[in-house]
Design an enzyme around this catalytic site. Structure first.
Site, PDB file in Angstrom:
ATOM      1  N   LYS A  10       0.841  -1.200   0.000  1.00  0.00           N
ATOM      2  CA  LYS A  10       0.000   0.000   0.000  1.00  0.00           C
ATOM      3  C   LYS A  10       0.878   1.254   0.000  1.00  0.00           C
ATOM      4  O   LYS A  10       2.106   1.165   0.152  1.00  0.00           O
ATOM      5  CB  LYS A  10      -0.919  -0.036   1.222  1.00  0.00           C
ATOM      6  CG  LYS A  10      -1.857  -1.265   1.239  1.00  0.00           C
ATOM      7  CD  LYS A  10      -2.785  -1.200   2.445  1.00  0.00           C
ATOM      8  CE  LYS A  10      -3.669  -2.423   2.519  1.00  0.00           C
ATOM      9  NZ  LYS A  10      -4.659  -2.301   3.642  1.00  0.00           N
ATOM     10  N   TYR A  48     -12.707  -2.466  -2.990  1.00  0.00           N
ATOM     11  CA  TYR A  48     -13.091  -2.618  -1.583  1.00  0.00           C
ATOM     12  C   TYR A  48     -14.600  -2.612  -1.385  1.00  0.00           C
ATOM     13  O   TYR A  48     -15.079  -2.253  -0.301  1.00  0.00           O
ATOM     14  CB  TYR A  48     -12.453  -1.506  -0.758  1.00  0.00           C
ATOM     15  CG  TYR A  48     -11.001  -1.758  -0.386  1.00  0.00           C
ATOM     16  CD1 TYR A  48     -10.629  -2.903   0.322  1.00  0.00           C
ATOM     17  CD2 TYR A  48     -10.012  -0.835  -0.697  1.00  0.00           C
ATOM     18  CE1 TYR A  48      -9.303  -3.128   0.687  1.00  0.00           C
ATOM     19  CE2 TYR A  48      -8.684  -1.058  -0.339  1.00  0.00           C
ATOM     20  CZ  TYR A  48      -8.342  -2.199   0.358  1.00  0.00           C
ATOM     21  OH  TYR A  48      -7.035  -2.425   0.730  1.00  0.00           O
ATOM     22  N   ASN A 114      -1.741   0.194   7.109  1.00  0.00           N
ATOM     23  CA  ASN A 114      -1.160  -1.068   7.585  1.00  0.00           C
ATOM     24  C   ASN A 114      -0.251  -1.739   6.542  1.00  0.00           C
ATOM     25  O   ASN A 114      -0.054  -2.938   6.568  1.00  0.00           O
ATOM     26  CB  ASN A 114      -2.259  -2.000   8.099  1.00  0.00           C
ATOM     27  CG  ASN A 114      -3.262  -2.375   7.031  1.00  0.00           C
ATOM     28  OD1 ASN A 114      -3.177  -1.891   5.908  1.00  0.00           O
ATOM     29  ND2 ASN A 114      -4.196  -3.220   7.358  1.00  0.00           N
ATOM     30  N   HIS A 117      -1.506  -5.764   2.013  1.00  0.00           N
ATOM     31  CA  HIS A 117      -2.806  -6.430   1.927  1.00  0.00           C
ATOM     32  C   HIS A 117      -2.590  -7.862   1.467  1.00  0.00           C
ATOM     33  O   HIS A 117      -1.626  -8.154   0.747  1.00  0.00           O
ATOM     34  CB  HIS A 117      -3.692  -5.695   0.905  1.00  0.00           C
ATOM     35  CG  HIS A 117      -4.942  -6.439   0.523  1.00  0.00           C
ATOM     36  ND1 HIS A 117      -6.077  -6.429   1.289  1.00  0.00           N
ATOM     37  CD2 HIS A 117      -5.218  -7.232  -0.547  1.00  0.00           C
ATOM     38  CE1 HIS A 117      -7.001  -7.194   0.709  1.00  0.00           C
ATOM     39  NE2 HIS A 117      -6.504  -7.679  -0.412  1.00  0.00           N
ATOM     40  N   GLU A 128      -9.622 -10.858  -6.712  1.00  0.00           N
ATOM     41  CA  GLU A 128      -8.643  -9.778  -6.626  1.00  0.00           C
ATOM     42  C   GLU A 128      -7.538  -9.933  -7.676  1.00  0.00           C
ATOM     43  O   GLU A 128      -7.052  -8.932  -8.211  1.00  0.00           O
ATOM     44  CB  GLU A 128      -8.071  -9.723  -5.205  1.00  0.00           C
ATOM     45  CG  GLU A 128      -9.141  -9.323  -4.192  1.00  0.00           C
ATOM     46  CD  GLU A 128      -8.634  -9.249  -2.759  1.00  0.00           C
ATOM     47  OE1 GLU A 128      -7.444  -9.500  -2.514  1.00  0.00           O
ATOM     48  OE2 GLU A 128      -9.458  -8.918  -1.883  1.00  0.00           O
TER      49      GLU A 128
HETATM   50  P1  CMP Z   1      -7.020  -4.836   4.327  1.00  0.00           P
HETATM   51  O1  CMP Z   1      -7.135  -6.084   5.091  1.00  0.00           O
HETATM   52  O2  CMP Z   1      -6.058  -4.699   3.251  1.00  0.00           O
HETATM   53  O3  CMP Z   1      -8.460  -4.498   3.692  1.00  0.00           O
HETATM   54  C1  CMP Z   1      -9.426  -3.768   4.412  1.00  0.00           C
HETATM   55  C2  CMP Z   1      -8.771  -2.559   4.979  1.00  0.00           C
HETATM   56  O4  CMP Z   1      -9.615  -1.705   5.701  1.00  0.00           O
HETATM   57  C3  CMP Z   1      -7.743  -3.008   5.991  1.00  0.00           C
HETATM   58  O5  CMP Z   1      -6.690  -3.633   5.341  1.00  0.00           O
HETATM   59  C4  CMP Z   1      -7.443  -1.692   6.679  1.00  0.00           C
HETATM   60  O6  CMP Z   1      -6.572  -0.885   5.888  1.00  0.00           O
HETATM   61  C5  CMP Z   1      -8.818  -1.079   6.686  1.00  0.00           C
HETATM   62  N1  CMP Z   1      -9.455  -1.311   7.979  1.00  0.00           N
HETATM   63  C6  CMP Z   1      -9.922  -2.476   8.445  1.00  0.00           C
HETATM   64  N2  CMP Z   1     -10.449  -2.323   9.672  1.00  0.00           N
HETATM   65  C7  CMP Z   1     -10.315  -1.030   9.977  1.00  0.00           C
HETATM   66  C8  CMP Z   1     -10.663  -0.246  11.101  1.00  0.00           C
HETATM   67  N3  CMP Z   1     -11.277  -0.781  12.171  1.00  0.00           N
HETATM   68  N4  CMP Z   1     -10.369   1.057  11.071  1.00  0.00           N
HETATM   69  C9  CMP Z   1      -9.766   1.599   9.995  1.00  0.00           C
HETATM   70  N5  CMP Z   1      -9.398   0.900   8.888  1.00  0.00           N
HETATM   71  C10 CMP Z   1      -9.681  -0.384   8.887  1.00  0.00           C
END
Ligand code: CMP
Length: 145
Positions: A10, A48, A114, A117, A128
């Protein structure tokens, strides 16, 4: 059994690209396709869409469209689970507690930023991978404009 999954670095991860590629290399993942791109908001909505009704959806879209991303196909035994284990829990602060050597634990900033992914199931992986590496053209991001 051999399996495929979709991995993504990301926008904040792209700023730490060398370190994250080294984490991938150290774990021995085989990358069979890879591209760097920027998602526009429409593409991000589509990627998403399962999170459309979540409270964090807008923050997620702002973040994922904030800069270039790198997506790749991983071929491995149990690729979906093995890649998810390598990246660790969604929230980096939780990852630092339960999986301190995971990629999110080491490089993640917060639950939105984070760094990486991974597809959450074999079915998600198919969708995906088709999104970013279409086998037949029409779903390719960017071809609609
Ligand atoms: P990812 O698992 O790549 O896909 C969904 C994304 O939503 C996740 O990573 C985070 O970047 C975001 N995400 C998931 N849960 C939360 C949360 N509680 N608060 C903010 N962002 C979130």
């Amino acid at each position: 059994k051999k399996e495929k999954t979709l991995g993504m670095i990301k926008p904040d991860g792209v700023e730490k690209l060398g370190q994250i590629l080294d984490e991938i290399y150290k774990r021995g993942f085989l990358l069979t396709r890879l591209r760097m791109c920027c998602l526009d908001r429409n593409q991000a909505f589509r990627f998403y869409e399962e999170h459309r009704d979540k409270p964090f959806f807008n923050a997620l879209i702002d973040y994922i469209t904030s800069g270039p991303i790198i997506v790749f196909e991983i071929v491995n035994t149990n690729a979906v689970d093995n890649w998810r284990e390598a990246i660790g829990p969604t929230d980096p602060s939780r990852a630092r507690t339960v999986a301190p050597t995971s990629i999110r634990a080491q490089y993640g900033i917060d639950v939105t930023r984070n760094v990486v992914h991974g597809s959450d199931s074999a079915a998600s992986a198919v969708r995906e991978l088709e999104f970013f590496f279409p086998s037949s053209g029409p779903m390719l991001p960017n071809t609609s404009k």
